[in-house]
Design an enzyme around this catalytic site. Sequence first.
Site, PDB file in Angstrom:
ATOM      1  N   ASN A 283       0.317  -0.996  -0.063  1.00 16.11           N
ATOM      2  CA  ASN A 283      -0.467   0.252  -0.163  1.00 16.11           C
ATOM      3  C   ASN A 283       0.873   1.249  -0.452  1.00 16.11           C
ATOM      4  O   ASN A 283       1.252   1.719   0.879  1.00 16.11           O
ATOM      5  CB  ASN A 283      -1.268   0.108   0.785  1.00 16.11           C
ATOM      6  CG  ASN A 283      -1.698   1.400   1.643  1.00 16.11           C
ATOM      7  OD1 ASN A 283      -2.279   2.116   0.723  1.00 16.11           O
ATOM      8  ND2 ASN A 283      -2.199   1.789   2.900  1.00 16.11           N
ATOM      9  N   TRP A 284       0.666   1.689  -0.618  1.00  7.97           N
ATOM     10  CA  TRP A 284       2.158   2.880  -1.129  1.00  7.97           C
ATOM     11  C   TRP A 284       1.792   3.913  -0.626  1.00  7.97           C
ATOM     12  O   TRP A 284       2.334   5.191  -0.622  1.00  7.97           O
ATOM     13  CB  TRP A 284       2.200   3.295  -3.195  1.00  7.97           C
ATOM     14  CG  TRP A 284       3.304   2.386  -3.231  1.00  7.97           C
ATOM     15  CD1 TRP A 284       3.794   1.298  -2.857  1.00  7.97           C
ATOM     16  CD2 TRP A 284       3.480   2.464  -5.021  1.00  7.97           C
ATOM     17  NE1 TRP A 284       4.495  -0.084  -3.736  1.00  7.97           N
ATOM     18  CE2 TRP A 284       4.409   0.666  -5.132  1.00  7.97           C
ATOM     19  CE3 TRP A 284       3.845   2.776  -5.703  1.00  7.97           C
ATOM     20  CZ2 TRP A 284       4.888   0.934  -6.251  1.00  7.97           C
ATOM     21  CZ3 TRP A 284       4.245   2.455  -6.964  1.00  7.97           C
ATOM     22  CH2 TRP A 284       5.306   1.095  -6.766  1.00  7.97           C
ATOM     23  N   LYS A 285      -0.032   4.241  -0.682  1.00  7.83           N
ATOM     24  CA  LYS A 285      -0.058   5.490   0.209  1.00  7.83           C
ATOM     25  C   LYS A 285       0.297   6.843  -1.207  1.00  7.83           C
ATOM     26  O   LYS A 285      -0.139   6.046  -2.237  1.00  7.83           O
ATOM     27  CB  LYS A 285       0.416   5.737   1.498  1.00  7.83           C
ATOM     28  CG  LYS A 285      -0.298   5.263   2.644  1.00  7.83           C
ATOM     29  CD  LYS A 285      -0.074   4.804   3.493  1.00  7.83           C
ATOM     30  CE  LYS A 285      -0.267   3.361   4.230  1.00  7.83           C
ATOM     31  NZ  LYS A 285      -0.189   3.351   5.828  1.00  7.83           N
TER      32      LYS A 285
ATOM     33  N   HIS B 234      -9.682   1.908   4.239  1.00  6.80           N
ATOM     34  CA  HIS B 234      -8.170   1.947   5.476  1.00  6.80           C
ATOM     35  C   HIS B 234      -8.637   2.515   6.078  1.00  6.80           C
ATOM     36  O   HIS B 234      -9.152   3.916   6.588  1.00  6.80           O
ATOM     37  CB  HIS B 234      -7.378   2.637   4.576  1.00  6.80           C
ATOM     38  CG  HIS B 234      -6.063   2.748   5.507  1.00  6.80           C
ATOM     39  ND1 HIS B 234      -5.444   3.577   5.605  1.00  6.80           N
ATOM     40  CD2 HIS B 234      -4.531   1.426   4.805  1.00  6.80           C
ATOM     41  CE1 HIS B 234      -4.343   3.023   6.213  1.00  6.80           C
ATOM     42  NE2 HIS B 234      -3.507   2.108   5.895  1.00  6.80           N
TER      43      HIS B 234
ATOM     44  N   GLU C  55      -6.766   5.528   7.677  1.00  3.16           N
ATOM     45  CA  GLU C  55      -6.559   6.451   7.450  1.00  3.16           C
ATOM     46  C   GLU C  55      -7.867   7.362   6.757  1.00  3.16           C
ATOM     47  O   GLU C  55      -7.897   8.525   6.622  1.00  3.16           O
ATOM     48  CB  GLU C  55      -5.272   6.695   6.624  1.00  3.16           C
ATOM     49  CG  GLU C  55      -4.246   6.056   6.803  1.00  3.16           C
ATOM     50  CD  GLU C  55      -2.448   6.018   7.109  1.00  3.16           C
ATOM     51  OE1 GLU C  55      -2.775   6.398   5.691  1.00  3.16           O
ATOM     52  OE2 GLU C  55      -1.608   5.173   7.155  1.00  3.16           O
TER      53      GLU C  55
ATOM     54  N   GLU D 133      -6.165  -4.034  10.418  1.00  2.00           N
ATOM     55  CA  GLU D 133      -4.583  -3.219  10.211  1.00  2.00           C
ATOM     56  C   GLU D 133      -5.567  -2.687  11.648  1.00  2.00           C
ATOM     57  O   GLU D 133      -5.984  -1.837  11.759  1.00  2.00           O
ATOM     58  CB  GLU D 133      -4.742  -2.494   9.355  1.00  2.00           C
ATOM     59  CG  GLU D 133      -4.215  -3.129   7.968  1.00  2.00           C
ATOM     60  CD  GLU D 133      -3.817  -1.664   7.150  1.00  2.00           C
ATOM     61  OE1 GLU D 133      -2.642  -2.890   6.380  1.00  2.00           O
ATOM     62  OE2 GLU D 133      -4.247  -0.825   7.255  1.00  2.00           O
TER      63      GLU D 133
ATOM     64  N   GLY E 214       2.103   2.376  10.794  1.00  3.88           N
ATOM     65  CA  GLY E 214       3.189   3.818  10.504  1.00  3.88           C
ATOM     66  C   GLY E 214       3.655   3.659  12.370  1.00  3.88           C
ATOM     67  O   GLY E 214       4.539   4.872  12.325  1.00  3.88           O
TER      68      GLY E 214
ATOM     69  N   SER F 209       3.153  -1.969  10.235  1.00  2.00           N
ATOM     70  CA  SER F 209       4.007  -2.189  10.490  1.00  2.00           C
ATOM     71  C   SER F 209       5.109  -3.350  10.699  1.00  2.00           C
ATOM     72  O   SER F 209       5.955  -3.537  10.634  1.00  2.00           O
ATOM     73  CB  SER F 209       4.751  -1.476  12.403  1.00  2.00           C
ATOM     74  OG  SER F 209       3.995  -0.550  12.740  1.00  2.00           O
TER      75      SER F 209
ATOM     76  N   GLY G 248       2.737  -0.709   4.119  1.00  2.00           N
ATOM     77  CA  GLY G 248       2.721   0.348   3.827  1.00  2.00           C
ATOM     78  C   GLY G 248       4.043   0.669   3.756  1.00  2.00           C
ATOM     79  O   GLY G 248       4.585   1.126   2.770  1.00  2.00           O
ATOM     80  N   GLY G 249       4.862   1.382   4.548  1.00  2.00           N
ATOM     81  CA  GLY G 249       6.287   1.848   4.319  1.00  2.00           C
ATOM     82  C   GLY G 249       7.292   1.263   4.063  1.00  2.00           C
ATOM     83  O   GLY G 249       8.229   1.744   2.852  1.00  2.00           O
TER      84      GLY G 249
HETATM   85  P1  PGA Z   1       1.942   0.245   7.012  1.00  2.00           P
HETATM   86  O1  PGA Z   1       1.021   0.534   6.709  1.00  2.00           O
HETATM   87  O2  PGA Z   1       3.197  -0.947   7.022  1.00  2.00           O
HETATM   88  O3  PGA Z   1       3.447   1.464   7.409  1.00  2.00           O
HETATM   89  O4  PGA Z   1       2.904   0.099   9.006  1.00  2.00           O
HETATM   90  C1  PGA Z   1       0.151  -0.163   6.709  1.00  2.00           C
HETATM   91  C2  PGA Z   1      -1.025  -0.019   5.645  1.00  2.00           C
HETATM   92  O5  PGA Z   1      -1.798   1.637   6.739  1.00  2.00           O
HETATM   93  O6  PGA Z   1      -1.878  -0.421   5.148  1.00  2.00           O
END
Ligand code: PGA
Length: 247
Positions: free
Chosen positions: A15-17, A102, A104, A174, A180, A220, A241-242
Amino acid sequence: MHPVDNQRPVLIVGNWKMHKTISETLNYLQTLDQHLSAHELQREVWLGVPFTALHSAKNACAQTAIKIGAQNLHEEAEGAYTGEISATMIKEAGADFVIIGHSERRRDFNESDEQIKQKLKQALAKCLTPILCIGETLEERENALTRDRLEMELKNALENFSFQAVHSLIIAYEPVWAIGTGRSATPEQAEEAHQIIRNCLASFWGSEAAEKIPLLYGGSVNVRSAPELLDAPNIDGLLIGGASLDP
Ligand code: PGA
């Protein structure tokens, strides 16, 4: 039963955001393809890229097994929604899947359960595989409300769908406190939550159907934590994500 035994594919979804331009995407895909060819990984690799990179990413992956998807869509099919993107648009741009709900988006864009349900409908109508994200906050976990939160989010999003209607569904667990933050759930915590999710899905559609739905863990995940998370029986894959930003 481990996913390898029960036919659920081991799925790694990035998930590149809000990261990567078109040129950065193309560079990334070239490097990733080289790594994947060199290592013969028994994993499916999917990437949730920004809308602007969908079409180029899809073309660049045409000869590979990598699937490309979007990170959001609008809950209506079309209309006067300035700045929004529909299921048809992302489908035509090349998306195979779409991330929905998600945390966020729930937190920063006030997405409601009702909107999330409508988004699921739009995705399914356009044959986009939905990855539905659910998860509890730290406060909920500390107050032993994890089960309630997960069951409520599943019920609100999936109630009234038949299994046939959602057969391509993927769920991503999640925990909000793990996203994050560098603080991943332990394999035991994630497995426990995944069992709650699997049981809840079984209560909707029966256990045979529930066994078919891939459950991803996200929050994470990094190169160190990934292998032991994937060892847990009910963790069929990861939403990253990251750490997915580096091919
Ligand atoms: P993260 O993000 O791996 O950076 O914690 C995961 C996500 O939000 O899908």
